[in-house]
Design a protein around this motif. Structure first.
Motif, PDB file in Angstrom:
ATOM      1  N   GLU A   1       0.825  -1.204   0.000  1.00 53.44           N
ATOM      2  CA  GLU A   1       0.000   0.000   0.000  1.00 53.44           C
ATOM      3  C   GLU A   1       0.858   1.252   0.000  1.00 53.44           C
ATOM      4  O   GLU A   1       0.518   2.262  -0.633  1.00 53.44           O
ATOM      5  CB  GLU A   1      -0.928  -0.011   1.210  1.00 53.44           C
ATOM      6  N   LEU A   2       1.973   1.196   0.721  1.00 45.21           N
ATOM      7  CA  LEU A   2       2.856   2.359   0.774  1.00 45.21           C
ATOM      8  C   LEU A   2       3.460   2.651  -0.609  1.00 45.21           C
ATOM      9  O   LEU A   2       3.542   3.802  -1.041  1.00 45.21           O
ATOM     10  CB  LEU A   2       3.968   2.104   1.798  1.00 45.21           C
ATOM     11  N   TYR A   3       3.886   1.611  -1.310  1.00 47.48           N
ATOM     12  CA  TYR A   3       4.433   1.809  -2.661  1.00 47.48           C
ATOM     13  C   TYR A   3       3.379   2.350  -3.619  1.00 47.48           C
ATOM     14  O   TYR A   3       3.669   3.181  -4.487  1.00 47.48           O
ATOM     15  CB  TYR A   3       4.979   0.484  -3.196  1.00 47.48           C
ATOM     16  N   GLN A   4       2.144   1.888  -3.446  1.00 46.08           N
ATOM     17  CA  GLN A   4       1.076   2.353  -4.325  1.00 46.08           C
ATOM     18  C   GLN A   4       0.800   3.838  -4.108  1.00 46.08           C
ATOM     19  O   GLN A   4       0.632   4.597  -5.054  1.00 46.08           O
ATOM     20  CB  GLN A   4      -0.195   1.527  -4.080  1.00 46.08           C
ATOM     21  N   GLN A   5       0.775   4.240  -2.790  1.00 48.61           N
ATOM     22  CA  GLN A   5       0.535   5.657  -2.504  1.00 48.61           C
ATOM     23  C   GLN A   5       1.685   6.517  -3.023  1.00 48.61           C
ATOM     24  O   GLN A   5       1.473   7.606  -3.556  1.00 48.61           O
ATOM     25  CB  GLN A   5       0.354   5.855  -1.001  1.00 48.61           C
ATOM     26  N   ARG A   6       2.921   6.018  -2.855  1.00 50.31           N
ATOM     27  CA  ARG A   6       4.045   6.802  -3.365  1.00 50.31           C
ATOM     28  C   ARG A   6       4.017   6.869  -4.890  1.00 50.31           C
ATOM     29  O   ARG A   6       4.393   7.885  -5.493  1.00 50.31           O
ATOM     30  CB  ARG A   6       5.356   6.196  -2.879  1.00 50.31           C
ATOM     31  N   ALA A   7       3.569   5.808  -5.552  1.00 46.83           N
ATOM     32  CA  ALA A   7       3.453   5.832  -7.019  1.00 46.83           C
ATOM     33  C   ALA A   7       2.468   6.902  -7.473  1.00 46.83           C
ATOM     34  O   ALA A   7       2.705   7.608  -8.467  1.00 46.83           O
ATOM     35  CB  ALA A   7       3.026   4.465  -7.521  1.00 46.83           C
ATOM     36  N   GLU A   8       1.367   7.041  -6.718  1.00 49.10           N
ATOM     37  CA  GLU A   8       0.380   8.058  -7.095  1.00 49.10           C
ATOM     38  C   GLU A   8       0.946   9.460  -6.923  1.00 49.10           C
ATOM     39  O   GLU A   8       0.649  10.367  -7.716  1.00 49.10           O
ATOM     40  CB  GLU A   8      -0.871   7.863  -6.242  1.00 49.10           C
ATOM     41  N   VAL A   9       1.793   9.648  -5.874  1.00 45.88           N
ATOM     42  CA  VAL A   9       2.434  10.955  -5.705  1.00 45.88           C
ATOM     43  C   VAL A   9       3.395  11.223  -6.862  1.00 45.88           C
ATOM     44  O   VAL A   9       3.466  12.330  -7.400  1.00 45.88           O
ATOM     45  CB  VAL A   9       3.168  11.022  -4.353  1.00 45.88           C
ATOM     46  N   TYR A  10       4.141  10.189  -7.281  1.00 44.14           N
ATOM     47  CA  TYR A  10       5.050  10.348  -8.418  1.00 44.14           C
ATOM     48  C   TYR A  10       4.284  10.694  -9.686  1.00 44.14           C
ATOM     49  O   TYR A  10       4.765  11.474 -10.535  1.00 44.14           O
ATOM     50  CB  TYR A  10       5.859   9.073  -8.620  1.00 44.14           C
ATOM     51  N   ILE A  11       3.113  10.128  -9.839  1.00 40.00           N
ATOM     52  CA  ILE A  11       2.300  10.456 -11.020  1.00 40.00           C
ATOM     53  C   ILE A  11       1.916  11.923 -11.008  1.00 40.00           C
ATOM     54  O   ILE A  11       1.971  12.613 -12.035  1.00 40.00           O
ATOM     55  CB  ILE A  11       1.049   9.554 -11.069  1.00 40.00           C
ATOM     56  N   LYS A  12       1.543  12.412  -9.811  1.00 43.40           N
ATOM     57  CA  LYS A  12       1.196  13.841  -9.716  1.00 43.40           C
ATOM     58  C   LYS A  12       2.398  14.725  -9.987  1.00 43.40           C
ATOM     59  O   LYS A  12       2.252  15.850 -10.474  1.00 43.40           O
ATOM     60  CB  LYS A  12       0.624  14.129  -8.331  1.00 43.40           C
ATOM     61  N   LEU A  13       3.590  14.211  -9.680  1.00 37.60           N
ATOM     62  CA  LEU A  13       4.815  14.952  -9.970  1.00 37.60           C
ATOM     63  C   LEU A  13       5.297  14.721 -11.405  1.00 37.60           C
ATOM     64  O   LEU A  13       6.348  15.235 -11.790  1.00 37.60           O
ATOM     65  CB  LEU A  13       5.920  14.529  -8.994  1.00 37.60           C
ATOM     66  N   CYS A  14       4.531  13.916 -12.187  1.00 44.64           N
ATOM     67  CA  CYS A  14       4.862  13.572 -13.577  1.00 44.64           C
ATOM     68  C   CYS A  14       6.187  12.828 -13.690  1.00 44.64           C
ATOM     69  O   CYS A  14       6.869  12.879 -14.721  1.00 44.64           O
ATOM     70  CB  CYS A  14       4.899  14.830 -14.468  1.00 44.64           C
ATOM     71  N   ASP A  15       6.543  12.135 -12.622  1.00 40.71           N
ATOM     72  CA  ASP A  15       7.733  11.289 -12.653  1.00 40.71           C
ATOM     73  C   ASP A  15       7.249   9.855 -12.907  1.00 40.71           C
ATOM     74  O   ASP A  15       7.124   9.028 -12.002  1.00 40.71           O
ATOM     75  CB  ASP A  15       8.488  11.392 -11.328  1.00 40.71           C
ATOM     76  N   PHE A  16       7.004   9.576 -14.184  1.00 37.61           N
ATOM     77  CA  PHE A  16       6.376   8.299 -14.527  1.00 37.61           C
ATOM     78  C   PHE A  16       7.328   7.123 -14.367  1.00 37.61           C
ATOM     79  O   PHE A  16       6.902   6.005 -14.078  1.00 37.61           O
ATOM     80  CB  PHE A  16       5.842   8.362 -15.956  1.00 37.61           C
ATOM     81  N   GLU A  17       8.612   7.359 -14.560  1.00 36.73           N
ATOM     82  CA  GLU A  17       9.578   6.274 -14.376  1.00 36.73           C
ATOM     83  C   GLU A  17       9.551   5.784 -12.930  1.00 36.73           C
ATOM     84  O   GLU A  17       9.494   4.576 -12.664  1.00 36.73           O
ATOM     85  CB  GLU A  17      10.982   6.774 -14.746  1.00 36.73           C
ATOM     86  N   SER A  18       9.578   6.725 -11.975  1.00 35.83           N
ATOM     87  CA  SER A  18       9.535   6.339 -10.564  1.00 35.83           C
ATOM     88  C   SER A  18       8.196   5.712 -10.215  1.00 35.83           C
ATOM     89  O   SER A  18       8.121   4.752  -9.432  1.00 35.83           O
ATOM     90  CB  SER A  18       9.782   7.568  -9.689  1.00 35.83           C
ATOM     91  N   ALA A  19       7.117   6.238 -10.791  1.00 32.09           N
ATOM     92  CA  ALA A  19       5.798   5.652 -10.536  1.00 32.09           C
ATOM     93  C   ALA A  19       5.750   4.210 -11.017  1.00 32.09           C
ATOM     94  O   ALA A  19       5.205   3.323 -10.344  1.00 32.09           O
ATOM     95  CB  ALA A  19       4.720   6.486 -11.221  1.00 32.09           C
ATOM     96  N   LEU A  20       6.337   3.972 -12.200  1.00 33.58           N
ATOM     97  CA  LEU A  20       6.374   2.599 -12.716  1.00 33.58           C
ATOM     98  C   LEU A  20       7.150   1.669 -11.799  1.00 33.58           C
ATOM     99  O   LEU A  20       6.736   0.531 -11.528  1.00 33.58           O
ATOM    100  CB  LEU A  20       7.000   2.598 -14.111  1.00 33.58           C
TER     101      LEU A  20
END
Length: 559
Positions: free
Chosen positions: A95-114
């Motif tokens: 769950e923590l990784y999923q929430q951090r992925a969503e924050v990365y998406i908002k930051l447009c850092d798609f590589e980190s989100a992936l």
């Protein structure tokens, strides 16, 4: 107690001080450990681990609350720090990784989100929602790579997206677009065929199919597919863009065809203009293709193209007014002239096959299309000449001469050759008339030949013969004299001239053969004066003729 002093006392003092230092350190360690030692039974490890887990969970909860607070305020960086701290404490919490992925998406850092979503999938392999989100991220990444024209990375991203969501139409269309950019047209068409098998009315797939066919230069299939799009979705705004694209490509192909035609590369020119007509047919493209067919001697195809061009212009002219209508009329006139040229070429081909009657039909139709082109009249005259119909041949030769004179083309080689041919034809016709004893008509034909070519001695001689048989001795004398001056080697003209001149000179030679006075019995003589330079001193032609005839044939009487 040892006695102090000496070397022993120094050694003992150093050892004592070292012991005291060690004891102080042990005491300090005990005090520090006591301060940070958790409460409870030190000898129970299970109790200590449980309490540690509770403490870590509480810390993670605190970090999550901090992250939510930062997110609510839009402070994404601080939220990311808080989540990263929580993940450090609990690295196996999906769950923590999923929430951090969503924050990365908002930051447009798609590589980190992936990377974070991949960790989620690794921790929870059966999570379909996460798989769809990863696929969507790969699709977005593919779009970004495509914007940077990195087609290979974009294609890899779309492949990963389709691996996670193989039934997605959007991802498949994205991959097709990249395949078209990379020139993988056949692969793209296979993908599109699979999509259209599911939904034949898929406009996006149909439009991409049009593009693929156009890139493969299969313009017939491209046009047919575009018509299908118009039938399925006639109001689609992309249709106009596609039509405009087709028009631009068609114009480019038309220019290529014109260049090939100029270089006499007829096959390449025909291929280019065929593609141009398939994409966007115009009357100009049909006229150009008719010209190519004409050079290739495919006359029936050329006529078909010209008729198609005329139909298009007439269709456009029905709604035209004013200047546009006059321009359409000029265009139609140009097409008619081009059609006349094709008919003229057909007539020339028939002439080479000795089919002069059929050639005459074609030349007559060509003149009906364009009566101001002299070559049509010349070719028609030649056909009549080959059929020995000299009257018709002369008529159209004279028409051609009149046209060339009207158009100020008297200095051209065509005009010179035409004059020579017409004068020769009139001379031949005069010779036939003379042999038929039609001396008046023969004289007219010879005069026509002389008017066209006044420096030909034989023309002068033959007209002199006609005039001599018409008892026009003055005219005959002048013609024979001029023929002798033009060509002294022409003995027949010299003999006639000497004979006429000898009628007033006793020393003149005997009259040449061929003169038959009995043909003049019923001729009505006219009174004509002889010029002084002829030495006849105004003698009457009637008296002079009587003397000649009575001397040679005593039984001839002139009334």
């Amino acid at each position: 107690v040892p006695k102090l002093g000496g070397r022993n006392s120094v050694r003992i003092l150093q050892e004592t001080q070292g012991i005291e230092t060690k004891m102080a350190r042990r005491k300090s360690t005990k005090v520090t450990t006591a301060l940070f030692r958790p409460k409870g039974n030190i000898n129970n490890p299970h109790t200590n681990k449980a309490k540690t887990r509770i403490s870590i969970q509480a810390t993670v909860s605190v970090r999550l609350e901090e992250a939510q607070a930062h997110l609510s305020r839009g402070n994404l960086t601080q939220a990311l720090i808080a989540l990263t701290s929580a993940i450090f404490l609990k690295p196996h919490e999906a769950e923590l990784y999923q929430q951090r992925a969503e924050v990365y998406i908002k930051l447009c850092d798609f590589e980190s989100a992936l990377l974070n979503y991949k960790k989620v999938l690794k921790l929870k392999p059966g999570n379909s929602i996460t798989a769809s989100r990863v696929a969507a991220l790969y699709y977005v990444k593919g779009n970004l790579d495509a914007e940077e024209c990195d087609w290979d990375r974009a294609l890899q991203s779309y492949d990963e997206a389709l691996r996670l969501a193989p039934s997605s139409r959007t991802y498949r269309l994205g991959r097709v677009r990249i395949q078209l950019q990379k020139g993988l047209y056949k692969t793209a068409l296979e993908e599109l065929d699979r999509l259209l098998a599911r939904d034949p009315a898929d406009v996006d797939s149909l439009l991409l199919r049009v593009k693929a066919f156009a890139e493969l230069r299969q313009f017939a299939k491209a046009s047919a597919t575009l018509e299908e799009v118009e039938r399925v979705s006639p109001a689609d705004s992309r249709l106009n863009r596609m039509r405009n694209s087709f028009e631009d490509t068609s114009r480019s192909l038309y220019n290529q065809a014109s260049a090939h035609l100029f270089n006499k590369e007829y096959d390449a020119s025909l291929q280019a203009i065929n593609d141009s007509i398939l994409l966007h047919p115009t009357h100009n493209s049909h006229q150009l293709r008719a010209t190519i067919f004409r050079h290739q001697k495919h006359f029936s195809r050329a006529i078909a193209d010209l008729k198609a061009a005329m139909a298009m212009v007439e269709q456009n002219g029905e709604d035209a007014k004013g200047k546009s209508k006059s321009e359409n009329l000029k265009t139609l006139q140009g097409i008619q002239q081009q059609l006349g040229v094709v008919l003229n070429d057909i007539g020339c081909s028939l002439m080479t096959m000795q089919k002069f009657r059929e050639a005459i039909v074609c030349f007559t139709k060509a003149i009906a299309r364009d009566s101001l082109l002299a070559i049509f009249h010349i070719n028609l005259a030649k056909s009549y000449q080959e059929l020995n119909e000299l009257d018709n041949a002369l008529k159209f030769y004279e028409n051609a001469v009149t046209l060339l004179r009207t158009q100020d083309k008297t200095e051209t080689d065509q005009y010179t050759g035409l004059i020579q041919e017409l004068s020769r034809l009139r001379f031949e016709r005069g010779r036939r008339l003379f042999n038929s004893a039609c001396y008046v008509e023969a004289e007219l034909e010879y005069s026509g030949a002389i008017e066209l070519q006044p420096h030909v001695a034989l023309f002068m001689h033959n007209r002199g013969e006609s005039r001599l048989h018409l008892l026009d001795f003055i005219g005959a004398y002048q013609d024979f004299k001029q023929a002798t001056e033009l060509d002294p080697a022409l003995t027949c003209a010299k003999d006639r001239f000497d004979w006429i001149k000898g009628k007033i000179n006793p020393q003149a030679p005997q009259p040449p053969r061929g003169l038959k006075p009995e043909r003049f019995k019923n001729e009505k003589l006219q009174e004509l004066s002889m010029p002084e330079d002829m030495g006849l001193h105004m003698m009457k032609t009637e008296k002079f003729l009587g003397m000649v005839l009575q001397k040679e044939h005593g039984d001839v009487k002139i009334n």
